[in-house]
Write an enzyme that holds these catalytic residues in place. Structure first.
Site, PDB file in Angstrom:
ATOM      1  N   ILE A 171       0.824  -1.213   0.000  1.00 47.20           N
ATOM      2  CA  ILE A 171       0.000   0.000   0.000  1.00 47.20           C
ATOM      3  C   ILE A 171       0.853   1.256   0.000  1.00 47.20           C
ATOM      4  O   ILE A 171       0.328   2.382   0.009  1.00 47.20           O
ATOM      5  CB  ILE A 171      -0.951   0.021   1.224  1.00 47.20           C
ATOM      6  CG1 ILE A 171      -0.166  -0.130   2.530  1.00 47.20           C
ATOM      7  CG2 ILE A 171      -2.001  -1.065   1.100  1.00 47.20           C
ATOM      8  CD1 ILE A 171      -1.036  -0.043   3.776  1.00 47.20           C
ATOM      9  N   GLY A 172       2.173   1.100   0.004  1.00 52.27           N
ATOM     10  CA  GLY A 172       3.042   2.269  -0.033  1.00 52.27           C
ATOM     11  C   GLY A 172       4.492   1.850  -0.178  1.00 52.27           C
ATOM     12  O   GLY A 172       4.871   0.717   0.142  1.00 52.27           O
ATOM     13  N   PHE A 232      12.507   3.743   3.425  1.00 53.36           N
ATOM     14  CA  PHE A 232      12.677   2.676   4.406  1.00 53.36           C
ATOM     15  C   PHE A 232      12.397   1.314   3.780  1.00 53.36           C
ATOM     16  O   PHE A 232      13.068   0.338   4.053  1.00 53.36           O
ATOM     17  CB  PHE A 232      11.732   2.936   5.580  1.00 53.36           C
ATOM     18  CG  PHE A 232      11.850   1.945   6.711  1.00 53.36           C
ATOM     19  CD1 PHE A 232      12.644   2.217   7.796  1.00 53.36           C
ATOM     20  CD2 PHE A 232      11.172   0.739   6.671  1.00 53.36           C
ATOM     21  CE1 PHE A 232      12.758   1.307   8.839  1.00 53.36           C
ATOM     22  CE2 PHE A 232      11.281  -0.167   7.706  1.00 53.36           C
ATOM     23  CZ  PHE A 232      12.075   0.126   8.783  1.00 53.36           C
ATOM     24  N   ASN A 268       8.975  -1.160   1.716  1.00 57.31           N
ATOM     25  CA  ASN A 268       7.563  -1.260   1.346  1.00 57.31           C
ATOM     26  C   ASN A 268       6.678  -1.290   2.587  1.00 57.31           C
ATOM     27  O   ASN A 268       7.095  -1.732   3.660  1.00 57.31           O
ATOM     28  CB  ASN A 268       7.311  -2.514   0.514  1.00 57.31           C
ATOM     29  CG  ASN A 268       7.954  -2.420  -0.855  1.00 57.31           C
ATOM     30  OD1 ASN A 268       8.184  -1.325  -1.375  1.00 57.31           O
ATOM     31  ND2 ASN A 268       8.262  -3.562  -1.443  1.00 57.31           N
ATOM     32  N   VAL A 269       5.432  -0.849   2.410  1.00 55.23           N
ATOM     33  CA  VAL A 269       4.422  -0.909   3.466  1.00 55.23           C
ATOM     34  C   VAL A 269       3.313  -1.834   2.984  1.00 55.23           C
ATOM     35  O   VAL A 269       2.807  -1.681   1.856  1.00 55.23           O
ATOM     36  CB  VAL A 269       3.852   0.484   3.794  1.00 55.23           C
ATOM     37  CG1 VAL A 269       2.835   0.384   4.924  1.00 55.23           C
ATOM     38  CG2 VAL A 269       4.974   1.445   4.174  1.00 55.23           C
ATOM     39  N   LYS A 298       5.453  -1.963   7.987  1.00 57.81           N
ATOM     40  CA  LYS A 298       6.548  -1.333   7.247  1.00 57.81           C
ATOM     41  C   LYS A 298       7.757  -2.259   7.323  1.00 57.81           C
ATOM     42  O   LYS A 298       8.243  -2.584   8.408  1.00 57.81           O
ATOM     43  CB  LYS A 298       6.871   0.029   7.849  1.00 57.81           C
ATOM     44  CG  LYS A 298       7.933   0.797   7.076  1.00 57.81           C
ATOM     45  CD  LYS A 298       8.222   2.155   7.715  1.00 57.81           C
ATOM     46  CE  LYS A 298       7.093   3.112   7.522  1.00 57.81           C
ATOM     47  NZ  LYS A 298       7.463   4.478   7.963  1.00 57.81           N
ATOM     48  N   ASP A 336      11.227  15.492   7.783  1.00 50.97           N
ATOM     49  CA  ASP A 336      10.730  15.004   6.497  1.00 50.97           C
ATOM     50  C   ASP A 336       9.213  15.142   6.422  1.00 50.97           C
ATOM     51  O   ASP A 336       8.494  14.185   6.107  1.00 50.97           O
ATOM     52  CB  ASP A 336      11.145  13.554   6.273  1.00 50.97           C
ATOM     53  CG  ASP A 336      11.056  13.150   4.797  1.00 50.97           C
ATOM     54  OD1 ASP A 336      11.063  14.053   3.939  1.00 50.97           O
ATOM     55  OD2 ASP A 336      10.970  11.948   4.517  1.00 50.97           O
TER      56      ASP A 336
END
Length: 658
Positions: free
Chosen positions: A354-355, A359, A361-362, A377, A474
């Site tokens: 989903i993202g 860092f 992938n989520v 995450k 960020d």
């Protein structure tokens, strides 16, 4: 050599017998072992504010909860524990004509529900007030006829509803709950006597006579493990509720029964056999049994110690990463197993992504055992990934705010580093502002105003209300998630850094996302709260205009900077033309103009001219006048006053952000 092991055995026995009771003491507060819900927040000096200092007609609601459930009932012995708590608090008001609604000390089986403001005292949800299960002592500062309050200065006992079963006027002991003075309360329940007493005093000396006393059996309500804490609320008032310290303990559980008496022998049976003569053979048998126990007991104890030591050393050698990680984080977030997360994400299947970020992938995770949904995450396999993981975990594990993405837990197995967050149904803010294709959900003007205020609120918490200041570094729309009600939740603390409030900002190599970075940060890599304010300003302009921070002009290769574009329209007296055309004018021009000017003032090239995020929050809440913004965007000249040492970060930070 026998006496020493026997002493150790006695000590171990005492530890076992006292393990049933719980006690803790907070002479002042940090974020350790506590959960803060709603508007509750940590203040300088180790105080907890349960509500916010907001202006009329706004309302506020918050809770402070000890994060571990407490056992009040022992099924084996069928005994309910007694309990005692004391705490110091104050209820003050910035406006004497504005008051209400008070605070509570509560015991509840639920540690997640945030109660409604107003007469609900932040204790129960106004839409489902009868579904709550709790015990609470309320310190009510407003007469609410809906709940049959006797006056606006009383103490009451509430059980599963806010209509108190008994109340007492605090003025009977000359206590004014709204005086703003420090008040100490003691609440004692003795299960053997079935009595609950509540004491109040302006001093720290417990008075001899309780203000409220009631004969009541609470054992029926304490069958489950319970959470203890405080809640408070306001309703269109400026009342402020502070908790200064807190102690709590349970007592009354029976000691653990000795293993040498396997049968449950009653007192009557013991007295019945004490008069019978004991033969010599029986005495000899008892002596031999005692001698055997004296030898076997210590031997068994040392065997247990040896096994424990072997297991501990083996774990220490085989789980260095996990041990290092646990030293970094605060207690609280749950440790998930890799197997559990693997199953919840269907083996980290690509369909569950989903993202994506720096860092890793989520993934959307569905936990079949509970039906809960989370966001996992997953780190990349690199040193940088591990460092960012530790940074994010150690920071966010200790933070509590309604506009932060809540951390559920973590996992460090099989070379993987994973964080588990609450799942945000509406995804990230950038996906709704810039949908692809352009047929997604349109954020209304009220949603956008709420996002601006919520983000300012959480940044004020990070910058000024935490025990240590947090610089996010960020802030961008892809790091702002939206829950089911489109409330903003700030996440991704992989680039954040903790710093003491009274120390100079940490110098680092530049990290973050182009378009959101302050000029001085790009020049020197020096992160401060004002660099966060700049990023916030860009986000606010993005929210108001529906344009990306840097994007290509239509039918041209020219790149347009959002801040420059809005400032240009402002200089021409056409700033309203910067509003997102998709809103079709469905907003008040005055409110749109204010939001755009707040964005420009935050994105001022000179950091000294930017407002604090606290001032921004006051402006958006109509508690302060807007800051004047020059018609032309000021130019900025950098000096070379910084030394080489100022520009070089420590080794760990360099590796993280290079």
């Amino acid at each position: 050599m026998l006496p020493l092991p026997r002493i150790l055995l006695v000590s171990l026995f005492l530890l076992l017998t006292s393990a049933e009771n719980t006690s803790f003491y907070f002479p002042f507060f940090t974020v350790r072992n506590l959960t803060l819900l709603g508007d509750s927040h940590l203040k300088n000096g180790g105080l907890i504010g349960l509500t916010r200092e907001i202006g009329v007609p706004s309302s506020s609601s918050g809770s402070l909860i000890y994060e571990n459930p407490i056992r009040f009932f022992d099924q084996e012995s069928n005994i309910t524990a007694s309990f005692s708590t004391s705490f110091s608090f104050s209820i003050s008001n910035l406006n004497p004509t504005s008051f209400g609604d008070g605070l509570t000390f509560f015991l509840s089986s639920d540690n997640l529900t945030l109660g409604s403001p107003g007469g609900y005292l932040g204790l129960v949800n106004s839409s489902q007030p009868t579904k709550a299960r709790f015990l609470a002592v309320e310190f009510d500062s407003k007469l609410d006829t809906e709940f049959n309050d006797p006056n606006g200065n009383h103490v009451g006992l509430d059980i599963n509803e806010l209509d108190s079963i008994i109340t007492a006027d605090a003025l009977l002991q000359n206590i004014d709950l709204k005086s703003g003075d420090l008040i100490t309360a003691w609440i004692d329940y003795k299960n053997d006597l079935r009595v609950l007493n509540v004491f109040l005093s302006y001093s720290t000396v417990k008075p001899p006579t309780p203000l409220l006393s009631l004969e009541i059996d609470l054992s029926h309500y304490l069958k489950d493990d319970m959470f203890v804490g405080f809640s408070a609320s306001t309703e269109g008032s400026t009342e402020v509720h502070l908790i200064y310290n807190w102690s709590f303990r349970t007592f009354g559980f029976l000691p653990v029964r000795s293993r040498s008496h396997p049968h449950n022998v009653s007192d009557s049976s013991v007295s019945a056999i004490t008069g019978i003569p004991v033969s010599n053979s029986t005495k000899k048998h008892h002596k031999r049994f005692g001698l055997g126990l004296g030898i076997a007991g210590p031997a068994f104890f040392f065997v247990v110690l040896a096994v424990f030591g072997y297991v501990s050393v083996k774990k220490w050698k085989g789980m260095k990463v996990e041990k290092c990680l646990k030293a970094e984080i605060l207690t609280g977030p749950r440790e998930f197993s890799y197997k559990e997360l693997y199953a919840a994400t269907r083996g980290f299947h690509s369909s569950r992504i989903i993202g994506r970020g720096a860092f890793g992938n989520v993934y959307k995770a569905v936990f079949f055992s509970s039906g809960a949904i989370g966001a996992v995450k997953r780190s990349k396999h690199s040193h940088e990934g591990k460092t960012e993981f530790l940074a994010e975990l150690s920071i966010i594990a200790g933070l509590r705010h309604k506009n932060l993405v809540q951390l559920q837990g973590w996992c460090a197995e099989k070379g993987e580093l994973l964080l588990v967050y609450d799942f945000m149904p509406n995804g990230s803010l950038d996906k709704l502002l810039h949908p692809e294709p352009e047929n997604g959900i349109l954020l209304t003007w009220s949603h956008r105003q709420n996002i601006a205020i919520g983000l300012a609120s959480v940044l004020a918490y990070l910058h000024q209300e935490c025990e240590q200041q947090v610089i996010h570094r960020d802030i961008k729309t892809s790091n702002i998630m939206l829950d089911g009600n489109f409330n903003p939740r700030l996440g991704d603390f992989g680039l954040a850094r903790l710093m003491d409030h009274d120390k100079s900002p940490v110098s680092t190599l530049t990290a973050g996302t182009m378009g959101y970075l302050a000029p001085e940060y790009l020049q020197y890599g020096k992160a401060t709260e004002k660099t966060d304010v700049f990023s916030y300003g860009v986000v606010i302009l993005e929210v108001a205009c529906g344009r990306r921070p840097i994007e290509r002009e239509l039918n041209s290769q020219k790149m347009v900077n959002l801040v420059d574009w809005v400032w240009g329209l402002y200089g021409l007296g056409k700033i309203i033309e910067a509003a997102d055309k998709r809103l079709n004018g469905a907003f008040k021009e005055q409110d749109m103009r204010k939001l755009l000017l707040v964005g420009l003032s935050c994105a001022h090239p000179d950091s000294a001219e930017r407002p604090s995020i606290r001032r921004v929050l006051q402006i958006l809440n109509n508690e302060a006048d807007p800051i004047p913004v020059p018609k032309m965007k000021p130019s900025l000249t950098f000096s070379c006053s910084l030394t080489v040492e100022d520009l070089v970060s420590d080794d760990e930070e360099s590796k993280t952000t290079a």
